[in-house]
Design an enzyme around this catalytic site. Structure first.
Site: not given
Length: 495
Positions: A188, A266, A300, A399
């Site tokens: 996806k 992850e 990331c 983040e």
């Protein structure tokens, strides 16, 4: 910083009404049409029909049947390698189209988009080679004189979910090892960036037509949270491979725990770059600037916390300001552009919210902090340098996923290590020092899955993944293939 304005969209809107179901294009049956928006122009460039949860059931059913029937799970490593190479050939033949789509759908600067396509092809090639060389069986002598055959068997049906910031490369990083292991896959894409994944699906369909990949092995869809949840919760899915936010990863982990589904997660990062007292500043900036603001900071593993010694604070801050000032913000299709737009209006508002909080908590804006002048259209934000940041501030702990760099001052190297480790994340990082071996010793003290001495290397022929809230498991290298296998010990007796 300089700015270049993108040209208005001229192309017709792309309509995609189908999903790839086991290698065959079929109509999606969902009720929702997803608008794909070019973040540089704010114009709709495509409308994609979202599948229904019934479509997810059909795709998983096809994958289950293909796996349990053994046609793919029992295939030879050479057959798997040939199929992966065929998909890689399909991507390579469409490299220019894929790069242009990555720029239009996600706002990737064209140089970054080009390298993203190259990485996707290289990931597939790598795992084709791994399929040929991976030790799927090793024989081990037992103390009783017998032999145990240790075999690595495919884990089963895989739900692979790719993120919007690296839709093609990350999809390839999941699809390659899963196919090499003998798994069947439902992949996806994120709803913000489905178009490059559709091209990947076309390459998969061609591999099926060519007879290199059996029907049922790979399905490709796009969709939002509900579709992702249907995949994750599906009782016939044996493994979930997800790249995305930590919050989403926690929810997936909770859902997977109910049936002990295997996981590779992850997730987020808040990586630190430690500049030691003896660091070569000019050399450090060559990697520090691109690895803090590459893909407009939407990475990331971005180096977003820069830890500097008090004795060199002013010198380093000025060098960072000059380096970030040299970035070219604007049209991502212009080869001169280094920093494009953020992926969406909602995401820009989120980044601006963090900048407001940083000011409230006492951080000083050295550079940027707002929207670039002359770019009235597009979800742009200036590359921003913050000084006076305490590691307890939200801007240092959470983040942001934008071109925002925080400078944190330390007294001695032991304090720098403590600051680097004072984070819920542990994905990546860098150490800059004139003493290479000392850099290695310092790197061993930082609790992070990947760290570079005097640079910032991202190489998925070696394992990549994080400690703590940055995830579970590793992608890349033979370890990335092993994550799609189960280990079985077959004891052979002497009789």
């Amino acid at each position: 910083m300089t700015a270049t304005s993108p040209a208005p969209e001229q192309a017709d809107v792309i309509d995609r009404e189908e999903i790839l179901l086991g290698g065959t294009w079929v109509p999606a049956t969902g009720d929702t049409l997803i608008d794909v928006i070019n973040p540089a122009t704010e114009q709709i460039i495509a409308r994609v029909r979202e599948p229904s949860t019934a479509d997810v059931d059909r795709a998983v059913g096809r994958a289950r049947a293909a796996f349990d029937g053994g046609l793919w799970s029992s295939s030879s490593p050479e057959q798997r390698a040939r199929a992966i190479d065929t998909v890689a050939d399909g991507l390579q033949a469409r490299a220019a189209e894929l790069s242009a789509l990555a720029t239009r759908e996600g706002g990737m600067p064209v140089a970054f988009a080009d390298s993203s396509v190259e990485r996707a092809v290289s990931f597939l090639r790598y795992y084709a080679d791994q399929a040929r060389s991976f030790p799927f069986r090793t024989d081990r002598e037992r103390p009783d004189g017998g032999t145990t055959r240790i075999v690595q068997e495919p884990v089963g049906v895989v739900a692979a979910i790719a993120p919007w910031n690296g839709p093609l490369a990350v999809a390839a990083l999941k699809l390659g090892p899963a196919l090499a292991a003998g798994c069947t896959v439902l992949l996806k894409s994120a709803p913000e960036t489905p178009l490059t994944t559709y091209v990947l699906a076309e390459a998969v369909a061609e591999a099926v037509t060519a007879g290199d990949l059996p029907e049922g092995v790979v399905s490709v869809i796009t969709g939002g949270r509900e579709i992702g949840q249907a995949m994750v919760a599906h009782p016939q899915v044996d493994k979930i491979s997800f790249t995305g936010s930590t919050v989403a990863g926690q929810n997936i982990m909770a859902a997977a725990s109910e049936r002990m589904a295997r996981l590779t997660l992850e997730l987020g990062g808040k990586s630190a770059a430690i500049l030691a007292e003896d660091a070569d500043l000019e050399a450090a900036l060559a990697s520090l600037i691109p690895m803090s603001c590459g893909n407009t900071g939407q990475m990331c593993f971005a180096l977003t916390r820069v830890l500097v010694p008090r004795s060199r604070h002013d010198e380093i801050v000025e060098a960072l300001r000059a380096g970030l000032s040299s970035l070219v913000v604007g049209d991502p299709a212009d080869p001169a552009t280094t920093t494009g737009p953020l992926v969406s209006e909602q995401h820009r508002a989120r980044v601006e919210g963090y900048l407001a909080v940083a000011r409230e908590e006492g951080a000083r804006v050295v550079l940027g902090g707002g929207r670039p002048r002359g770019l009235d259209k597009g979800y742009y934000i200036e590359p921003t340098l913050l000084d006076g940041v305490a590691n307890s501030m939200r801007v240092a702990q959470e983040e942001i996923f934008g071109p925002v760099v925080s400078v944190i001052t330390y007294r001695d190297i032991d304090e720098a290590i403590r600051i680097a480790n004072d984070s819920r994340y542990g994905l990546a990082g860098s150490i800059y020092t004139a003493d290479h071996e000392r850099g290695f010793e310092l790197a061993r003290r930082v609790r992070t899955g990947t760290i570079t001495v005097n640079g910032a290397v991202f190489d998925t022929t070696v394992p990549f993944g994080g400690f703590k809230y940055s995830g579970i498991g590793r992608e890349g290298g033979p370890e990335g293939l092993a994550a799609y296998t189960e280990t079985k010990s077959v004891h052979m007796t002497n009789r």
